[in-house]
Enzyme design. Structure first.
Site, PDB file in Angstrom:
ATOM      1  N   HIS A  38       8.461 123.121  16.955  1.00  0.00           N
ATOM      2  CA  HIS A  38       8.808 122.773  15.561  1.00  0.00           C
ATOM      3  C   HIS A  38       8.318 121.375  15.244  1.00  0.00           C
ATOM      4  O   HIS A  38       8.342 120.480  16.090  1.00  0.00           O
ATOM      5  CB  HIS A  38      10.304 122.952  15.280  1.00  0.00           C
ATOM      6  N   ASP A  43       9.305 119.666  12.328  1.00  0.00           N
ATOM      7  CA  ASP A  43      10.250 118.875  11.551  1.00  0.00           C
ATOM      8  C   ASP A  43      11.167 118.079  12.481  1.00  0.00           C
ATOM      9  O   ASP A  43      11.317 118.379  13.664  1.00  0.00           O
ATOM     10  CB  ASP A  43      11.088 119.752  10.625  1.00  0.00           C
ATOM     11  N   ASP A 102      12.175 115.224  20.324  1.00  0.00           N
ATOM     12  CA  ASP A 102      12.632 116.421  19.612  1.00  0.00           C
ATOM     13  C   ASP A 102      11.903 116.573  18.281  1.00  0.00           C
ATOM     14  O   ASP A 102      12.373 116.094  17.259  1.00  0.00           O
ATOM     15  CB  ASP A 102      14.146 116.334  19.403  1.00  0.00           C
ATOM     16  N   GLU A 113      13.372 123.733  11.565  1.00  0.00           N
ATOM     17  CA  GLU A 113      14.232 124.025  12.720  1.00  0.00           C
ATOM     18  C   GLU A 113      15.510 123.206  12.678  1.00  0.00           C
ATOM     19  O   GLU A 113      16.570 123.668  13.106  1.00  0.00           O
ATOM     20  CB  GLU A 113      13.466 123.746  14.020  1.00  0.00           C
ATOM     21  N   GLU A 114      15.422 121.978  12.157  1.00  0.00           N
ATOM     22  CA  GLU A 114      16.591 121.108  12.114  1.00  0.00           C
ATOM     23  C   GLU A 114      17.508 121.402  10.928  1.00  0.00           C
ATOM     24  O   GLU A 114      18.551 120.765  10.782  1.00  0.00           O
ATOM     25  CB  GLU A 114      16.155 119.632  12.057  1.00  0.00           C
ATOM     26  N   GLU A 147      10.744 122.697  23.659  1.00  0.00           N
ATOM     27  CA  GLU A 147      11.909 121.826  23.522  1.00  0.00           C
ATOM     28  C   GLU A 147      11.995 120.955  24.779  1.00  0.00           C
ATOM     29  O   GLU A 147      11.594 121.379  25.862  1.00  0.00           O
ATOM     30  CB  GLU A 147      13.198 122.640  23.374  1.00  0.00           C
ATOM     31  N   HIS A 201      17.662 112.722  18.305  1.00  0.00           N
ATOM     32  CA  HIS A 201      18.345 112.279  17.078  1.00  0.00           C
ATOM     33  C   HIS A 201      18.905 110.852  17.172  1.00  0.00           C
ATOM     34  O   HIS A 201      19.644 110.428  16.291  1.00  0.00           O
ATOM     35  CB  HIS A 201      19.494 113.227  16.695  1.00  0.00           C
TER      36      HIS A 201
END
Length: 358
Positions: free
Chosen positions: A64, A66, A88, A119-120, A142, A322
């Site tokens: 992903h 995003d 991430d 995805e987020e 991931e 994050h």
């Protein structure tokens, strides 16, 4: 700086929070043909899709593009790249893009790279692609600390608790704000009481408050969103009923609930052909494989609908996801490319011929 490092630094330098991925997608789409992919395009919803080879045996590399908002300023210091998405999950995505472009596929095999959007947030990227593919194997990009082979993720329920009334005096009626808070507190405490001490967090439920809002201006309103993580072995219905049961206790206070999102947990066989390929590939790099299950939820859960052998893999320490200290060790990123290249070749050989490699 090498082409591999340049690709990752450039992509991390382009902010791409959910719903704002277009610039990063345009960049990656333009770069992929030079990396060895036969064809690259942006699909109807905005995913970047690249293919290589032809045949009925499709292998999907699902990443992903995003990220969440914020993060440290992109920079390279010695062997470390800082920036939102470094872990991430642009690190894993770029590793798959480089490795996939390098490999020589077995006969009748097609390799597809998907850089999914959303995805987020709402996973709209993978949900659009699901009915378009019938892969024989899938690798989800991931972070797994380069040595890890991820075989499972917890599920997720987003429950919205809400209440309102026409007004009242707090001395006689605490009102919607209080009743919603009490109901949410009881749900969270119940989840904590179900903790399976001594086991991986992936096998225990958990809960957190995503947002809360309320006011008292004559009319009184309250709204709270909960993120409930459903453990491996648990069911969505089990935890929906928990929310329903507790909200019913506060029915006289007009507490209601909606389920905004429900994604089931998923775990794969640790001995499936993709997992075996990664164990072999890691050992060839003199790395000891480690099978893991994760506490989060990912597009991995949605990809379960393909019902094919699958694992998640990639460079990066997921505890940095994050955070304001998100960074990736570039030498580990480069090593993961070698692991991925070997694993893809092994998987390609197996799905083409049915001959095992262990």
């Amino acid at each position: 700086m090498s082409a591999e490092r340049n690709l990752l630094f450039d992509l991390v330098s382009i902010a791409s929070a959910s719903y704002k991925e277009a610039e990063a997608c345009d960049y990656l789409n333009a770069r992929l043909p030079s990396l060895g992919w036969d064809k690259s395009y942006i699909d109807y919803v905005g995913n970047v899709v690249a293919t290589k080879g032809e045949g009925d045996n499709e292998i999907i590399l699902l990443g992903h593009i995003d990220t969440v908002e914020g993060g440290p300023k992109p920079k390279v210091e010695d062997d470390t790249l800082w920036g939102r998405g470094a872990v991430d999950a642009k690190g894993p995505l770029c590793a798959m893009a480089i490795a996939g472009g390098k490999v020589k596929l077995a006969r009748n095999c097609k390799l597809t790279l998907i850089a999914a959007i959303g995805e987020e947030s709402d996973s709209r990227g993978i949900l659009y692609r699901l009915p378009l593919h019938k892969p024989k194997a899938c690798i989800v990009g991931e972070p797994s600390n380069t040595r890890g082979i991820t075989i499972g993720y917890r599920g997720c329920i987003r429950a919205i608790l809400k209440a309102k009334d026409g007004g009242g005096h707090r001395s006689a009626d605490a009102g919607p704000l209080t009743s919603v808070t009490l109901a949410a507190s009881e749900i969270l405490n119940r989840l904590r009481s179900n903790d399976q001490s001594g086991k991986s967090i992936a096998y225990s439920p958990s809960g957190a408050i995503v947002s809360m809002r309320g006011q008292e201006r004559g009319r009184r309103t309250a709204k709270m969103e909960l993120d409930i993580r459903v453990p491996i072995g648990g069911t969505l219905e089990e935890y929906r009923l928990l929310v329903e049961k507790i909200c019913k206790k506060y029915k006289k206070y007009k507490v209601e609930y909606d389920i905004a999102l429900a994604i089931p947990p998923h775990v794969t066989d640790k001995n499936n052909i993709v997992a075996k390929a990664f164990r072999t590939a890691l050992r060839r790099q003199k790395l000891e494989p480690r099978v893991v299950v994760k506490s989060g939820t990912a597009d991995f859960n949605h990809a379960a609908a393909w019902d094919c052998p699958m694992v998640a893999y990639g460079p990066g320490d997921s505890t940095l996801d994050h955070t304001m200290t998100e960074h990736i060790v570039l030498s580990e990123y480069l090593k993961s490319i070698d692991v991925l290249e070997t694993a893809i070749v092994l998987i390609s050989s197996y799905v083409s011929s049915g001959v095992g490699f262990l």
